[in-house]
Structures are given as structure tokens and as C-alpha cells.
Scaffold this active site. Structure first.
Site, short mmCIF file in Angstrom:
data_model
loop_
_atom_site.label_atom_id
_atom_site.label_comp_id
_atom_site.label_asym_id
_atom_site.label_seq_id
_atom_site.Cartn_x
_atom_site.Cartn_y
_atom_site.Cartn_z
N GLY A 108 0.81 -1.22 0.00
CA GLY A 108 0.00 0.00 0.00
C GLY A 108 0.84 1.27 0.00
O GLY A 108 0.32 2.35 -0.18
N LYS A 109 2.14 1.12 0.27
CA LYS A 109 3.07 2.25 0.30
C LYS A 109 2.49 3.41 1.10
O LYS A 109 2.59 4.58 0.71
CB LYS A 109 3.46 2.65 -1.13
CG LYS A 109 4.09 1.47 -1.88
CD LYS A 109 4.71 1.78 -3.20
CE LYS A 109 5.44 0.58 -3.78
NZ LYS A 109 4.59 -0.58 -4.15
N ARG A 110 1.93 3.09 2.25
CA ARG A 110 1.32 4.11 3.10
C ARG A 110 2.38 5.01 3.72
O ARG A 110 3.53 4.60 3.93
CB ARG A 110 0.47 3.44 4.18
CG ARG A 110 -0.72 2.65 3.63
CD ARG A 110 -1.64 3.54 2.83
NE ARG A 110 -2.94 2.95 2.56
CZ ARG A 110 -3.33 2.45 1.40
NH1 ARG A 110 -2.52 2.43 0.37
NH2 ARG A 110 -4.55 1.97 1.25
#
Lengths: 301, 301
Positions: A108-110
């Protein structure tokens, strides 16, 4: 309590597999039998049916590769694109992967400021209902945006270091006054930050994403960061090959997993596996996963 | 077809307001009347009830501030934390904001390689069901991770440039060999990339996030980037004040909006607005929004 990174390393050794199977349901690549093409004419009206098809596809892929991989990595964008039904499919996919005893890496590369990063950590790494083992994050905000993802030592985070896309160079390769590139500085930063989260295997719960498409950089970064575990994307569809990723591993063949998404999920579309036919897409995926697993083990021998 | 940035600038002028109201439902700050504290004892079991309470809260806040702001900015992490019901509340909140003719800026800081960034753009900026006007993104992957968010010229993207958190300095302030800092280089990069997406107002659909908590940097960056619109977070709870953000605007008082989330949503908890009482949290929010709007207009006069 076992550190995330030790769980991961153990599962890799049990299965003797250093691959990670991405679950990126590119809708236009799904077999017609699973997803009728006409449903794609109105994505928003047909979200429910499409999301149900994706779940079926994912479960069959998971069944086919479960003994061949330690990790599966669903890419959130492809599920978010299908609205609420897509998010339901994402959670159901992850729950299904856990029933097969796979490690889930949620891609999700949050990233956000500390209090908000904490909310993301609660959303994905600190819940009980579904065990999401780890998540990808973006390091641009610095330590207070990263540390919340490391609060639960049974879970881990993979921070972007050097990405696999063509424009990765634009910001990540800028030269610093001290001679390092930005990505090298990010690497040092992640290593130092992760040094408080080292598992028994010598690697940290704070891992990094380093693309297979830049083999020279991969080699340098491996030498620079001996306690940082790597997720290596870009194998297959993006152009990286087995010899390119060798440098991402340590001398014992540890410290990394190599991701392939399209190359495994949609193997049935490649000439090499076309004899399986579209209906046997899961068998084609299994064959592709097996080949990738062997190729990597081979170059590491 | 009207460019996103022109729509935004027009709405700001119509309302004579340069604020952005963040919709960050910190659960432990919600009034007891809206959310019974006992529900928080098991977040996962009570997701549905909690998400319903958040929707009620958000609608009341939106009603209270709708004539006082051009933009609302829901922070995705707080909704993702509530699973599927949380995502439903997010979409319903955004749809409700659109019925009030507000511009929606979805704060998700999404980022990925090109094909995946494209899936995020489809998820949020290219859908028809709910008009999400714009999204925050993280620029670390370079142009091919950014351009998909600009495909629809009626929608816009706000890329992180200099964030408002204490550890922003760790990577963003590294010195480059050419004398710039990383964030200045990101600024130049965003300006150049956005120059193909300029609206009639002179600003680009590719906007940037620049924290209010670093006024010196804000001033510099404004001077450096005359075509880049700014979202300025960090006002209020994070410590920035009206005089700190003046430098983020151009000499006509254009080119920026200033976000406040906790300071408006939970104004009823501050001594200044305590006389409203918790039941009148929406009135307190309105008073806080009005004060912020006036303070900013005042320093810009």
C-alpha cells in the site's frame, strides 16, 4: 513472541523459496472464464461481480502457489479501484492466504505524519481479525512516519529505498553534498532506524524495497546495508532476470525475496505456458512460480 | 471543461475563504453523544457502529462549515482503520460533501510505479459515481508515478514537498551537491512537471503540500515556485499560526489553502469554545472555522 523478520526467514527456509507472489489483478488480463469482458464496460456498475471474479482468481492462484512461496503481496491499488467490493475482496484474499499459512505483505506504500501513520498501523498491522504480517511504506516523511509501523514486533514494514520504475532516478538518484545519492542516504537512514528492531536472523523488521531493474545499485545497496532485508520487485514483466537479483542476497542466499506479479498471475498468456490454456491459468501460474523459484535458487547456489 | 485548479481558485474567491477543513475522525476525541466510549473497547467488533457514528459526525461538521470553506479533506487512514464500514463512511462523507458543492481533497498520499499509480487514479480521480476532485500523493517515485494522477484535467493532485511533522527534516532537508535541499529539488521537479497542467489562474493541477510548521521554508518555497498551489497543513494542533502561513500565499492572497483538522473538528474540547458544550460540537466547529478564515484573511489584507 517471534519477530516478523524471523518468521519470514524461517518460512523462506522451510519452503526453500525466495519468491514473493504479487496479487495484482489487472482486470484486462484475467481469463474470460473468470471475468466476462463485458463487465469491464462499466466498471463502477459492475464492481461487485468484478470483485467476486478477482476473489475466485486470487484463491485459485493462492492454492496453486501456496507450497511454492513464503509470501504473497496484494497490491492495494487494484482492489481500491473496485470500491467497497474491491476492499472486501482484498480482506478476503488476505484471510484466505493466512489459512494457507502464507505471510501477507500488503503493498500500500502508506505514509503520513506520526499520528496518522499510527492510524494506518492500527488499520493493518495491529488488528486481530485478519493477520496482515507486513506492509510497504514510503519513507519520505522520516522516522516519525515510520516508527508506528514497527510498534508490533510480530509485524514488519518494507520502506521504499530504490524503486523499480524508469523514473526512479529522477529524485532517488540526486547527488548529495556528502557524495551519497538520495537513495543511499535513505538506505543508511533505514538501516540506522531499523537497528532497534533486529531479529535473531540478523535482519531488521524494517525492511526495504529495492528494484531488480537496477542491478548495479542493488549490489551496492546490499553491501552497504547488511541488516536490511530486501523486497526486490521488477522481476519478469518489468525486465529484471535471475542473474540481476543475485546481488540482492547475502552470501548465504538470505536477506531477500523477489517479487513477480504479472509474470506468475498471468503466465497463461505467455507463449511458454500457452499450452495450459486459459482455463488452466492456475496451473500455468504454478509452473511459472516453480520455474522462478528454481532459477533463483540456481543462481544462488 | 474547467481545470481543477481553476475550479478550486474560483470556489476560494466565491467564499472568500482560504481554509481547508480536514475530516480526521480521531475516535477518542468524538463527543460521547455521537460515539459511546464503550464501543472503542473492541474496535474490530464494533466497526459498523463506530463508522456510522463517524458519518453522523462528519455530516454535522460539513453542514456547519459548508459556507465557510471551499475544500474538505478526509484523511484516509482514519477510515481505513475501521475496515469496510470505514471505507463506506469515507465514500458517503465525500458524496455528502459534493451535495454541499464542496471540493473534496482525499488525503491518501498514494504513490506507486506508473501502472499502479494509474490504478489509484482510476480508483479516485477517474470514477463517475462520486466526484473526488483531488488527492494527495507522494513524489518519491518520480514522474511516472505522478503523471497518471494528472490525466483527468478536471481533477488535481497535491504532492508532498515539505511535510509538517518534526522528522520532516531527516530526509527532506538533506543537502544536495548543487546546494539545494532535497525538498527544494522536489519543488523544482514538481514545478517543471506541473508546467504542462497550468490552469487559467496561473497555477498548476499539480499542487504541493508544504507544512505551516516551517515558516522560513514556506517563504522560500513560495518564492521559488510561482505556479505551484500549496496545501498548508500543520495549522492549529500542530503549532502553526496565521502569521506563519502568510508567506505561503502570493501577493494577491492566492495560491494556497490552509488546513486545520483537529482544531476545527474538535473545537468543542478547547477552552475557547467550551461554552458551546459537547452536544453543540458542530457549532463550536463553525466558530473555529470562522475564526480561522478571518485570521487568515486578516494577515493577507
Amino acid at each position: 513472541m517471534k519477530y516478523f523478520i524471523d518468521q519470514l526467514q524461517q518460512k523462506i527456509e522451510e519452503k526453500d523459496s525466495r519468491i514473493c507472489v504479487g496479487l495484482d489483478p489487472h482486470l484486462n488480463l484475467l481469463p474470460e472464464k473468470v471475468l466476462a469482458a463485458e463487465l469491464l464496460e462499466d466498471l463502477e456498475a459492475n464492481q461487485k461481480e468484478i470483485a467476486a471474479a478477482v476473489l475466485t482468481f486470487n484463491k485459485n492462484i493462492i492454492d496453486a502457489v501456496a507450497d511454492m512461496t513464503a509470501v504473497v503481496k496484494p497490491q492495494m491499488a487494484f482492489y481500491e479501484k473496485l470500491g467497497i467490493p474491491g476492499m472486501e475482496t482484498l480482506w478476503q484474499t488476505m484471510a484466505y492466504a493466512k489459512t494457507k499459512d502464507l505471510i501477507v505483505l500488503l503493498d500500500g506504500k502508506r505514509n503520513d505524519i506520526g499520528s496518522t501513520a499510527g492510524a494506518y498501523a492500527e488499520a493493518y498491522l495491529e488488528n486481530k481479525k485478519t493477520e496482515i504480517d507486513s506492509i510497504t511504506i514510503n519513507p519520505y516523511l522520516g522516522s516519525d512516519g515510520i516508527l508506528p509501523f514497527l510498534r508490533n514486533k510480530e509485524r514488519g514494514a518494507f520502506a521504499l529505498l530504490r524503486t523499480s520504475n524508469p523514473s526512479a532516478v529522477e529524485l532517488q538518484d540526486l547527488k548529495l553534498a556528502d557524495g551519497r545519492t538520495v537513495y543511499q542516504a535513505v538506505g543508511d537512514f533505514l538501516r540506522d532506524l531499523g537497528s532497534d528492531y533486529l531479529g535473531e536472523c540478523g535482519y531488521s523488521n524494517l525492511a526495504a524495497v529495492v528494484g531488480a531493474t537496477y542491478p548495479k545499485e542493488l549490489k551496492e545497496i546490499r553491501a552497504q546495508l547488511d541488516s536490511v532485508f530486501f523486497l526486490i520487485p521488477g522481476f519478469g514483466a518489468q525486465g529484471g532476470g535471475a542473474s540481476d537479483i543475485k546481488a540482492g542476497f547475502d552470501s548465504y542466499g538470505r536477506g531477500a525475496v523477489v517479487n513477480s506479479s504479472r509474470g506468475i498471475n498471468f503466465a497463461y498468456r505467455k507463449e511458454e505456458y500457452a499450452h495450459f490454456g486459459a482455463d488452466n491459468y492456475a496451473k500455468a501460474a504454478r509452473a511459472a512460480a516453480e520455474k522462478m523459484k528454481k532459477e533463483i535458487n540456481e543462481v544462488l547456489r
